[in-house]
Structure formats: structure tokens, C-alpha cells
Scaffold this active site. Structure first.
Site, PDB file in Angstrom:
ATOM      1  N   PHE A   1      10.238  16.120   5.494  1.00  0.00           N
ATOM      2  CA  PHE A   1      10.182  15.987   6.770  1.00  0.00           C
ATOM      3  C   PHE A   1      11.774  16.609   7.327  1.00  0.00           C
ATOM      4  O   PHE A   1      11.674  17.367   8.113  1.00  0.00           O
ATOM      5  CB  PHE A   1       9.783  14.610   7.398  1.00  0.00           C
ATOM      6  CG  PHE A   1      10.311  14.566   8.882  1.00  0.00           C
ATOM      7  CD1 PHE A   1       9.316  15.210   9.579  1.00  0.00           C
ATOM      8  CD2 PHE A   1      11.501  13.715   9.029  1.00  0.00           C
ATOM      9  CE1 PHE A   1       9.808  15.099  11.136  1.00  0.00           C
ATOM     10  CE2 PHE A   1      11.789  13.645  10.758  1.00  0.00           C
ATOM     11  CZ  PHE A   1      10.950  14.356  11.312  1.00  0.00           C
TER      12      PHE A   1
ATOM     13  N   HIS B   1       5.381   8.081  15.353  1.00  0.00           N
ATOM     14  CA  HIS B   1       4.888   6.850  14.740  1.00  0.00           C
ATOM     15  C   HIS B   1       5.139   5.606  15.898  1.00  0.00           C
ATOM     16  O   HIS B   1       6.140   5.714  16.599  1.00  0.00           O
ATOM     17  CB  HIS B   1       5.693   6.697  13.505  1.00  0.00           C
ATOM     18  CG  HIS B   1       6.833   6.017  13.174  1.00  0.00           C
ATOM     19  ND1 HIS B   1       7.788   5.936  12.350  1.00  0.00           N
ATOM     20  CD2 HIS B   1       7.405   4.905  14.197  1.00  0.00           C
ATOM     21  CE1 HIS B   1       8.772   5.425  12.738  1.00  0.00           C
ATOM     22  NE2 HIS B   1       8.522   4.564  13.603  1.00  0.00           N
TER      23      HIS B   1
ATOM     24  N   ARG C   1      15.189  -0.005  16.179  1.00  0.00           N
ATOM     25  CA  ARG C   1      14.534   0.195  17.523  1.00  0.00           C
ATOM     26  C   ARG C   1      13.808  -0.881  17.822  1.00  0.00           C
ATOM     27  O   ARG C   1      13.447  -0.963  19.060  1.00  0.00           O
ATOM     28  CB  ARG C   1      13.831   1.669  17.013  1.00  0.00           C
ATOM     29  CG  ARG C   1      14.535   2.839  17.039  1.00  0.00           C
ATOM     30  CD  ARG C   1      13.351   4.062  16.849  1.00  0.00           C
ATOM     31  NE  ARG C   1      12.386   4.001  15.778  1.00  0.00           N
ATOM     32  CZ  ARG C   1      12.711   4.426  14.905  1.00  0.00           C
ATOM     33  NH1 ARG C   1      13.970   5.153  14.442  1.00  0.00           N
ATOM     34  NH2 ARG C   1      11.787   4.538  13.772  1.00  0.00           N
TER      35      ARG C   1
ATOM     36  N   SER D   1       1.298   6.202  11.991  1.00  0.00           N
ATOM     37  CA  SER D   1       2.195   7.368  11.806  1.00  0.00           C
ATOM     38  C   SER D   1       1.425   8.501  12.061  1.00  0.00           C
ATOM     39  O   SER D   1       0.575   8.886  11.215  1.00  0.00           O
ATOM     40  CB  SER D   1       2.663   7.536  10.544  1.00  0.00           C
ATOM     41  OG  SER D   1       3.794   8.268  10.313  1.00  0.00           O
TER      42      SER D   1
ATOM     43  N   GLU E   1       8.194  -0.572  18.527  1.00  0.00           N
ATOM     44  CA  GLU E   1       9.051   0.403  18.632  1.00  0.00           C
ATOM     45  C   GLU E   1       8.210   1.706  18.360  1.00  0.00           C
ATOM     46  O   GLU E   1       7.009   1.685  17.836  1.00  0.00           O
ATOM     47  CB  GLU E   1      10.313   0.384  17.659  1.00  0.00           C
ATOM     48  CG  GLU E   1       9.784   0.542  16.304  1.00  0.00           C
ATOM     49  CD  GLU E   1       9.728   1.836  15.482  1.00  0.00           C
ATOM     50  OE1 GLU E   1      10.341   2.831  16.425  1.00  0.00           O
ATOM     51  OE2 GLU E   1       9.163   2.077  14.561  1.00  0.00           O
TER      52      GLU E   1
ATOM     53  N   HIS F   1       7.373   7.785  -0.934  1.00  0.00           N
ATOM     54  CA  HIS F   1       7.693   8.006   0.570  1.00  0.00           C
ATOM     55  C   HIS F   1       8.799   8.809   0.493  1.00  0.00           C
ATOM     56  O   HIS F   1       9.416   9.495   1.315  1.00  0.00           O
ATOM     57  CB  HIS F   1       7.790   6.479   1.111  1.00  0.00           C
ATOM     58  CG  HIS F   1       8.245   6.790   2.611  1.00  0.00           C
ATOM     59  ND1 HIS F   1       9.533   6.845   3.111  1.00  0.00           N
ATOM     60  CD2 HIS F   1       7.464   7.139   3.618  1.00  0.00           C
ATOM     61  CE1 HIS F   1       9.828   7.020   4.407  1.00  0.00           C
ATOM     62  NE2 HIS F   1       8.380   7.198   5.048  1.00  0.00           N
TER      63      HIS F   1
END
Length: 352
Positions: free
Chosen positions: A306, A320, A178, A219, A143, A299
Site C-alpha cells: 500500500f 477502513h 484515532r 477494511s 475510528e 500484514h
């Protein structure tokens, strides 16, 4: 708005998505699209490893040789060059190429100039380390996600076009949703990393056998065209948080199921740094990657940062790609690399 899973890859779901059908994402994102002829891609990572400034020129020459070989017939449709320093203090130059046709990759790999150079005894005696890590996911096994719609990097460069706004992003679990294969398959790993030739402790040529559903994430960040305000936002707010998370995985990822983590910078053929970077991480499974992403403070800080700035980005390009692959479609081979390199660290010795 459309699904991240293209129409020709849709099938009746036996596994549900993580959100209801009426979910609306908080901002637009897009995925790469390929037509039905794309059945499998090849993602190839070649490395040149060295330590000390006295080996740098030799390493750059080796990198240039590998890069030049990609221009031979049946070479990749896209490639890039990167550098990173690993946690053992070694510099690593990586050449990364993408094919949309595994048969073309196999023809390229068997080209005399390619196979003879890699198998030469000179690789064992020139004072450098080398590695190649190749995975070939099928179309349903990877994906993508982009915050922009032009000049797609990585595997996007071998796809045909870009989607309209997609539904599956902005929530925990959207990465899995995805994947076309996620409609019917949990992508559970089987087996272990195993050394099947050579001995990492003594160097020489070492081959590691992978296992089904090793997960690979790339990423990326591109601030080459960012204006002063966005560049400052990236360098002063996003990058420090990102760097801390990537360094944590590099140094402490083993207990989390992360086999290898490299935060790399693009370079040119002379080794000069460019304003692009990406992280490349190999994980035991997609589930291990998800668990870190959803619960680990390193993370969560990246994710929160973000989301806080996402709607204000115009020139800063973030993206990514994530894949899983079958063991038979993986190659992990190392020549005179230190034993913490890539898959060597976690590979079990061959049973005798």
C-alpha cells in the site's frame, strides 16, 4: 492539518500518542465527522448460509427478504449486500446495515415483520443457516480512515461530513490513536466468548455472549471507477497480497486472537458480483489486531504494498473502520449454522 479526534470528543490525555506532536504523515488521509448529537451507532450484519448450487436461489430469496425489511420505518440509513465462501466450503450472503440512532434500530427490530420472520419456526426447517452479529459502539469507541472524501461507505455513510487532512496515520499505532477513547483507556478485553443458549454442534438456535472490547474491523476496496492502470495495479499487485493475508486470518487466526475473518465481495440482489470488496474481522482485542498488523509477515506485505502505491492512487478507493464495543451492546445469534461460523468457533460452552 487536524486531529482525527473531533473537538467535542477531545479530553485531557492520560495515555500518550505513539508519535511526537511534530509528526507529519507521508500523504493525506481523512476521517468521517459527526456532530455532537451522534452518541452511538449500530452496525448490523445478517447472514444467510448455504451449501451447494441447489440452495442458492432459496438463499437469494432470503437475502432479498432481509434487504427489503431494511426499508421498513426506522431501517438503517445505509446498507450493502455481500458474498463470501468460508473455509468450511459454505457460501454466505451478508446484509450489512448502519444506524446512527440505537433507538431507531430497536424500533425497527421490534417491527412485527422483522421479529416474526426471524423467530419463525420456518428458520429452523428451510434448509438454510442464518446469523446476526450486531455491535453498537459509542462515538468514542470507533475510528475511520479514508483515502477519499466523497460518498463514504460503511459507518461513514451515517456521519455528517469529512475532516480536513489528519495527523494520525502512516505509522504503527495510528489506528489506536484515532480512537477518542484511547486518550484515557487501553480498551482491554474482559471475559470470554460464551455460548449462553443452544449447542453449536447440534445446530438450531445458538446465542453467544460477547465480552467487553471485542474489536471489529472493516477494511474496504472499491475499484469500480478505476482506470485501466489503477485496476491493473489493484488486481495484480494489491489484491494477491491482500487475499493471502485475509485467507491466512480466515484459516489460522485463532492463535492470533482473531475470532472470525471474512473477505467479502459486494453483490446485487441477484447475486452478481460488483467491483467492491471488504474484509470484516472480529478480534479479541484491539491489541491483538495491532500485534498482527505490526509484526506478522502477511500484514507487513499488505502494508508495504500500500505505501508503495498510495501516492499514485486517484480512483481506487481504500478505507477502513475499526470499533470496540461493550458486551451489553453486542448480539451474536446463529440458526442452523455450521459450528465454525463467526463467533461459534471460539465460544466456550455454557458451564453446568
Amino acid at each position: 492539518m487536524e486531529s482525527a479526534i473531533d473537538k467535542h470528543l477531545k479530553c485531557p490525555r492520560t495515555l500518550s500518542r505513539r508519535v511526537p506532536d511534530e509528526y507529519q504523515p507521508p500523504f493525506p488521509m481523512w476521517v468521517g465527522r459527526a456532530d455532537e448529537r451522534l452518541e452511538q451507532v449500530v452496525m448490523g450484519y445478517w447472514g444467510v448460509q448455504y451449501r451447494g448450487e441447489d440452495q442458492r436461489e432459496a438463499a437469494l430469496r432470503a437475502m432479498r427478504h432481509i434487504a427489503a425489511s431494511l426499508s421498513l420505518p426506522d431501517g438503517p440509513l445505509s446498507h450493502d449486500l455481500t458474498h463470501h465462501t468460508d473455509n468450511s466450503g459454505y457460501d454466505n450472503l451478508m446484509i450489512v446495515g448502519y444506524w446512527k440512532d440505537p433507538a431507531a434500530y430497536c424500533r425497527w427490530l421490534r417491527t412485527p415483520e422483522v421479529i416474526e420472520w426471524w423467530s419463525s419456526e420456518d428458520r429452523l426447517s428451510d434448509g438454510l443457516g442464518y446469523f446476526r452479529e450486531i455491535v453498537a459502539p459509542r462515538a468514542e469507541q470507533f475510528e475511520t480512515l479514508y483515502g477519499f472524501r466523497d460518498e463514504l461507505p460503511g459507518v461513514g455513510a451515517v456521519m455528517d461530513t469529512i475532516s480536513d487532512d489528519i495527523e494520525e496515520h502512516g505509522y504503527w499505532g495510528s489506528m489506536r490513536d484515532r480512537f477518542p477513547i484511547s486518550q484515557t483507556d487501553w480498551m482491554v478485553p474482559s471475559g470470554e466468548l460464551t455460548v449462553i443458549a443452544g449447542d453449536p454442534a447440534t445446530g438450531g438456535r445458538v446465542v453467544v455472549q460477547g465480552h467487553d472490547n471485542v474489536a471489529l474491523i472493516r477494511s474496504g476496496q472499491d475499484w469500480a471507477d478505476a482506470g485501466e492502470e489503477e485496476r491493473s495495479l489493484y488486481l495484480n499487485e494489491i489484491l494477491p497480497t491482500l487475499q493471502a493475508g485475509m485467507d491466512f486470518l480466515r484459516d489460522n487466526g485463532k492463535d492470533l486472537g482473531c475470532y472470525s475473518n471474512r473477505f467479502v465481495n459486494y453483490i446485487d440482489l441477484d447475486g452478481n458480483f460488483l467491483n467492491l470488496s471488504y474484509n470484516i474481522g472480529h478480534w479479541r482485542s484491539l491489541e491483538k489486531l495491532e500485534r498482527w498488523a505490526e509484526s506478522h509477515p502477511t500484514h507487513l506485505r499488505i502494508f508495504v504494498t500500500f505505501f508503495r502505491v498510495a501516492t499514485s492512487l486517484s480512483k481506487l478507493r481504500l478505507y477502513h473502520e475499526v470499533s470496540v464495543s461493550d458486551a451489553k451492546d453486542q448480539v451474536f445469534e446463529y440458526i442452523n449454522c455450521h459450528p465454525q461460523t463467526g463467533m461459534l468457533r471460539d465460544a466456550a460452552p455454557t458451564k453446568t
